[in-house]
Design an enzyme around this catalytic site. Structure first.
Site, PDB file in Angstrom:
ATOM      1  N   GLU A   1      -0.578  -9.266  -0.738  1.00 47.39           N
ATOM      2  CA  GLU A   1      -2.012  -9.532  -0.507  1.00 47.39           C
ATOM      3  C   GLU A   1      -2.798  -9.495  -1.819  1.00 47.39           C
ATOM      4  O   GLU A   1      -3.704 -10.303  -2.028  1.00 47.39           O
ATOM      5  CB  GLU A   1      -2.578  -8.508   0.492  1.00 47.39           C
ATOM      6  CG  GLU A   1      -2.019  -8.718   1.889  1.00 47.39           C
ATOM      7  CD  GLU A   1      -2.364  -7.597   2.855  1.00 47.39           C
ATOM      8  OE1 GLU A   1      -2.077  -6.422   2.521  1.00 47.39           O
ATOM      9  OE2 GLU A   1      -2.907  -7.870   3.933  1.00 47.39           O
TER      10      GLU A   1
ATOM     11  N   GLY B   1       0.644  -5.006   0.882  1.00 43.56           N
ATOM     12  CA  GLY B   1      -0.553  -5.045   0.042  1.00 43.56           C
ATOM     13  C   GLY B   1      -0.278  -5.686  -1.316  1.00 43.56           C
ATOM     14  O   GLY B   1      -1.191  -6.242  -1.932  1.00 43.56           O
TER      15      GLY B   1
ATOM     16  N   ALA C   1       0.866  -1.181   0.000  1.00 45.03           N
ATOM     17  CA  ALA C   1       0.000   0.000   0.000  1.00 45.03           C
ATOM     18  C   ALA C   1       0.901   1.228   0.000  1.00 45.03           C
ATOM     19  O   ALA C   1       2.060   1.169   0.426  1.00 45.03           O
ATOM     20  CB  ALA C   1      -0.882  -0.022   1.240  1.00 45.03           C
TER      21      ALA C   1
ATOM     22  N   GLU D   1       4.761  -5.215   7.001  1.00 46.23           N
ATOM     23  CA  GLU D   1       4.034  -4.157   7.712  1.00 46.23           C
ATOM     24  C   GLU D   1       4.523  -3.983   9.138  1.00 46.23           C
ATOM     25  O   GLU D   1       4.515  -2.884   9.688  1.00 46.23           O
ATOM     26  CB  GLU D   1       2.526  -4.459   7.725  1.00 46.23           C
ATOM     27  CG  GLU D   1       1.837  -4.345   6.382  1.00 46.23           C
ATOM     28  CD  GLU D   1       1.836  -5.623   5.560  1.00 46.23           C
ATOM     29  OE1 GLU D   1       2.646  -6.534   5.852  1.00 46.23           O
ATOM     30  OE2 GLU D   1       1.033  -5.712   4.619  1.00 46.23           O
TER      31      GLU D   1
END
Ligand code: CO8
Length: 259
Positions: A113, A110, A67, A133
């Site tokens: 993911e 992300g 992200a 993260e």
């Protein structure tokens, strides 16, 4: 006009569309605009009967490095709640056609993911997967703790999520995260070759298969079995089932109608 953060090639091969994440200078960091465009492009491709399989890729250096930390850094919990980026991720999860990730370079946070949200992963030999993260004081938020655990098991998922360390393509394949490793120089070509046999199948059966396997993956076994059975029965009311079985008996190639 808005910047094109997702580049789409509709017929990279017959029946196969390629979607390319397009923020190379930021290693394809997944900001809100990019994720929105990804969801919108997938919705369009879902309506396109000429597209049976989608391949999602980045570039040789990065699938996506997570992200967008710069976009997220100053946000409060209430901001995050109100923006509700995960509604977009849920929209991508509901995409009904097979979605194959072609991963080269970084697939982190992300990015990892997003690759796991796809149905299969083809990885270049330079691919690196990880959920870093923890190193920036958070945990995976887009399903990483759940999907990684299901893919590679609890002990290994704990290790990656708690250390933030990356694994290479060979380890990812050994641990069951990826389907196939291919050379970095030709990784997209190889991913398209991998995708090609799926594009020959009945689109209806592909949709039912995806839903049923996701049933096993996302629900309890009994629920998954029921869903599988329902989809299996349903296909017997399709022309494609009649055609597929007739073609087998008559020793010829089936002609799919998607009905
Ligand atoms: N966000 C924003 N920018 C990024 C990101 C990112 N995740 N990753 C890289 N970039 C940018 C860098 O800031 C840099 O930009 P600039 O040139 O303007 O400084 C550019 O991309 C190139 O990166 P580096 O110079 O750092 O390249 P290196 O080869 O030295 O390092 C790494 C590559 C190791 C990948 C490094 O960039 C890195 O560690 N990136 C961050 C990885 C990370 O922590 N990812 C997890 C983010 S958190 C997350 O994904 C949570 C998901 C939760 C759900 C999402 C919905 C809200």
């Amino acid at each position: 006009m808005a910047e094109e953060l997702i580049l789409v090639e509709r017929q990279a091969r017959p029946g196969i569309a390629v979607l390319r994440l397009n923020r190379p200078a930021d290693l394809n960091a997944l900001n809100l605009e990019l994720m929105t465009q990804l969801r919108d492009r997938l919705q369009e491709l879902e309506q396109d009967a000429d597209v049976r399989i989608c391949v999602l890729t980045g570039n040789e250096r990065a699938f996506a490095a997570g992200a967008d930390i710069k976009q997220m850094a100053g946000r409060t919990a209430v901001d995050m709640w109100q923006i509700d980026q995960f509604a977009i991720w849920d929209g991508i999860r509901r995409f009904k056609k097979p979605l194959i990730a072609a991963v080269s370079g970084f697939a982190l946070g992300g990015g990892c993911e997003l690759a796991m949200l796809c149905d299969m992963i083809v990885a270049s030999d330079t691919a690196q997967f990880g959920q870093p993260e923890i190193k920036i004081g958070v945990i995976p938020g887009a399903g990483g703790t759940q999907r990684l655990t299901r893919a590679i098991g609890k002990a290994r998922a704990m290790e990656l999520v708690m250390s933030g360390r990356f694994i290479d393509a060979v380890t990812a394949e050994r641990w069951g995260l990826v389907n196939k490793i291919v050379p970095a120089s030709t990784y997209l070509e190889e991913a398209l070759r991998f995708a090609q046999p799926f594009a020959q199948m009945s689109p209806l059966a592909l949709r039912a298969a995806k839903e049923a396997v996701n049933g096993a993956y996302e629900n309890h076994l009994q629920e998954g079995l029921l869903q599988e059975r329902r989809n299996f029965y349903l296909l017997f009311s399709s022309e494609d089932q009649k055609e597929g079985m007739a073609a087998f008996v008559e020793k010829r190639k089936p002609e799919w109608k998607g009905r």
